[in-house]
Write an enzyme that holds these catalytic residues in place. Structure first.
Site, short mmCIF file in Angstrom:
data_model
loop_
_atom_site.label_atom_id
_atom_site.label_comp_id
_atom_site.label_asym_id
_atom_site.label_seq_id
_atom_site.Cartn_x
_atom_site.Cartn_y
_atom_site.Cartn_z
N SER A 1 -21.68 -0.87 -20.30
CA SER A 1 -20.43 -0.23 -19.83
C SER A 1 -20.60 1.27 -19.67
O SER A 1 -19.64 1.98 -19.41
CB SER A 1 -19.30 -0.54 -20.81
OG SER A 1 -19.65 -0.15 -22.12
N ASN B 1 -15.97 -1.95 -32.43
CA ASN B 1 -14.66 -2.48 -32.04
C ASN B 1 -13.52 -1.51 -32.36
O ASN B 1 -12.64 -1.29 -31.54
CB ASN B 1 -14.41 -3.83 -32.72
CG ASN B 1 -15.44 -4.86 -32.29
OD1 ASN B 1 -16.21 -4.61 -31.38
ND2 ASN B 1 -15.47 -6.00 -32.97
N THR C 1 22.34 3.20 4.35
CA THR C 1 22.13 1.90 3.69
C THR C 1 21.64 0.99 4.80
O THR C 1 22.05 1.16 5.96
CB THR C 1 23.44 1.33 3.09
OG1 THR C 1 24.37 1.15 4.14
CG2 THR C 1 24.05 2.23 2.03
N SER D 1 -5.38 12.91 15.56
CA SER D 1 -5.96 11.67 16.06
C SER D 1 -7.21 12.01 16.85
O SER D 1 -7.30 13.08 17.46
CB SER D 1 -4.94 10.97 16.95
OG SER D 1 -5.59 10.16 17.90
N GLU E 1 0.88 8.46 3.77
CA GLU E 1 0.49 7.06 3.99
C GLU E 1 -0.52 6.61 2.94
O GLU E 1 -0.46 5.48 2.43
CB GLU E 1 -0.09 6.89 5.39
CG GLU E 1 0.98 7.02 6.47
CD GLU E 1 0.41 7.11 7.88
OE1 GLU E 1 -0.72 6.66 8.11
OE2 GLU E 1 1.12 7.63 8.76
N TYR F 1 -11.61 -8.96 -31.34
CA TYR F 1 -12.31 -8.41 -30.18
C TYR F 1 -13.07 -9.49 -29.42
O TYR F 1 -13.70 -10.37 -30.00
CB TYR F 1 -13.30 -7.31 -30.62
CG TYR F 1 -14.06 -6.72 -29.44
CD1 TYR F 1 -13.53 -5.69 -28.69
CD2 TYR F 1 -15.30 -7.25 -29.05
CE1 TYR F 1 -14.20 -5.17 -27.59
CE2 TYR F 1 -15.97 -6.74 -27.95
CZ TYR F 1 -15.41 -5.70 -27.23
OH TYR F 1 -16.08 -5.21 -26.14
#
Ligand code: ARG
Length: 458
Positions: free
Chosen positions: A22, A109, A154, A276, A289, A316
């Site tokens: 890890s 642990n 709304t 663009s 976005e 664990y």
């Protein structure tokens, strides 16, 4: 290098080591791991479990390792099993036998649970501070645009007039709730797990309060099994982050709409817009976005954590190693979004005329017209019906309520007088909405001040 050599005759295969390791994602907790080890060694020394001099040696060695990592002199070995193994191995390489005493009365642990908590406690505060910066920008803008009339919607249909400042402060409320949620989350995670050891505590005469104090936790965990197998704090933090992303995403959606030619309520600064490759006229709200899109990642991370945890028996299990990538990604993503979003909002140009123009269309003052009749004695349901007929008449004559002649009003209901024009003017409609919590400019100013005072308090 593995710490658990004795039992095994063969080396771990390279592929298994890569699969099992890890370090590529937990190396970011090197500081917390060292901080935790220093506290643990100090406690072992104070309780007479190791010699005080040995504890001092260990602490000195750990501090040197920290300094060497930070200066770039010591590279973290990406072949190591995890950050805990790497640091203990390095300490032993430097100190010999004293280094080997560090792991007395501890397990990876409880060590990993401690490291994550130490790491996340800081990140909760970081995210909270970034939200405070955002809310400050919102409150400043709300004050500035407390009188800017815009349509409230709304169903994405123009509904009633509001002020832009009021609209912004709605997001301010959401982010303030997020800050308070993070605070709660921090309080709950402020429990020190070290001393739970592998799962069943220890027979050594440890004093968990010493470690707790040294590491700045509020209290110690009460149950050793829970201490090592709990990841609620990851799930809870990820949930808070998900809700933040819901808010950022909704805000982004509105910003995207407001930037469009159909609305043109705002224009984003060039520094926060993109073009663009083919359409020379385009100015795109990519940042907003992306923020909207990245919400999916954070929701996914939350779901990952829930799914990892739902089926594991106490205590664990290695599944839990998967917690870190998910929670780190969620934290990184939210911080990245806020880093881009806050200055984007701060620098946007607000086009008040277009907001006002949009508010002037769509019979947005129809409720106010009905309310005027009601205030002049007509029951609201009748007033509502009469106003509906007025709107229909306006559509027939291709006009609006402001320009419909008074005769037309009187034909539908004889209670109408010239005074109605004043009541349905947009400025009046917004100014009069001063019931607590409403969009009237004076309310918005008071709310913006309240929010700023709140931020200044802590
Ligand atoms: N790298 C492990 C993790 O992130 C550390 C704990 C290892 N404990 C164990 N019993 N193998 O969860």
């Amino acid at each position: 290098m593995q710490l658990w050599k004795g039992r095994f005759k063969k080396e771990l295969s390279k592929t298994t080591n890569d699969f099992n390791s890890s370090i590529s994602f937990d190396s970011r907790m090197y500081k917390e791991d060292i901080e935790g080890s220093i506290a643990h060694a100090t406690m072992l020394g104070k309780c007479g479990i190791i010699e005080e001099s040995q504890a001092e040696n260990i602490c000195k060695g750990l501090k040197e390792i920290l300094a060497d990592i930070e200066s770039g002199k010591l590279m973290i070995d990406m072949e190591a099993e995890d950050i805990h193994t790497f640091i203990e191995g390095e300490l032993t390489a430097r100190l010999g036998d004293d280094g080997k005493r560090l792991h007395t009365s501890r397990s990876r642990n409880d060590q990993v649970a401690l490291d994550i908590k130490l790491y996340l406690k800081k990140e909760v505060v970081n995210v909270s501070n970034m939200l405070k910066d955002l809310v400050k920008v919102i409150a400043d803008k709300a004050e500035q645009y407390s009188e800017t009339v815009m349509p409230g919607y709304t169903h994405l249909q123009r509904a009633q007039p509001i002020t832009f400042g009021h609209h912004l402060l709605a997001y301010g409320e959401m982010f303030l709730r997020d800050i308070s949620r993070l605070n709660d989350c921090l309080k709950r995670m402020d429990e020190m797990p070290l001393g739970s050891c592998a799962l069943a505590g220890t027979t050594y005469p440890i004093d968990r309060n010493i470690t707790k104090e040294l590491l700045g936790f509020d209290r110690v965990t009460n149950n050793s099994l829970d201490g090592v197998s709990d990841r609620d704090y990851c799930i809870e933090f990820a949930s808070c982050l998900s809700i933040i992303m819901v808010h950022l995403s909704r805000f982004s959606e509105e910003i995207i709409m407001w930037c469009s030619w159909e609305f043109k309520f705002i224009e984003l600064d060039d520094a926060f817009s993109t073009g663009s490759s083919i359409m020379p006229q385009k100015k795109n709200p990519d940042i907003a976005e992306l923020v909207r899109g990245k919400s999916g990642r954070v929701f996914g991370d939350t779901m990952t954590l829930l799914t990892i945890m739902k089926g594991i028996a106490l205590a664990y299990n290695k599944d839990m190693q998967e917690d870190k990538e998910a929670i780190f990604d969620a934290v990184d993503t939210v911080k990245m979004c806020l880093t881009a979003f806050t200055p984007m909002l701060d620098t946007m140009k607000v086009i008040g005329e277009n907001m006002r123009k949009a508010a002037a269309g769509g019979f947005i003052n129809a409720t106010d017209c009905a309310d005027w009749l009601t205030k002049n004695g007509v029951p609201f349901r009748d007033a509502y019906k009469a106003t509906g007929e007025l709107v229909a008449r306006c559509i027939e004559l291709n006009t609006d309520l402001e320009n419909l002649p008074i005769d037309e009003y009187k034909k539908i209901c004889d209670v109408f007088t010239e005074d109605v024009y004043n009541a349905i003017s947009l400025e009046q409609c917004t100014m009069e909405r001063k019931a607590f919590g409403g969009p009237a400019p004076e309310n918005v100013k008071a709310q913006a001040k309240r929010v700023k005072d709140l931020l200044n308090k802590d």
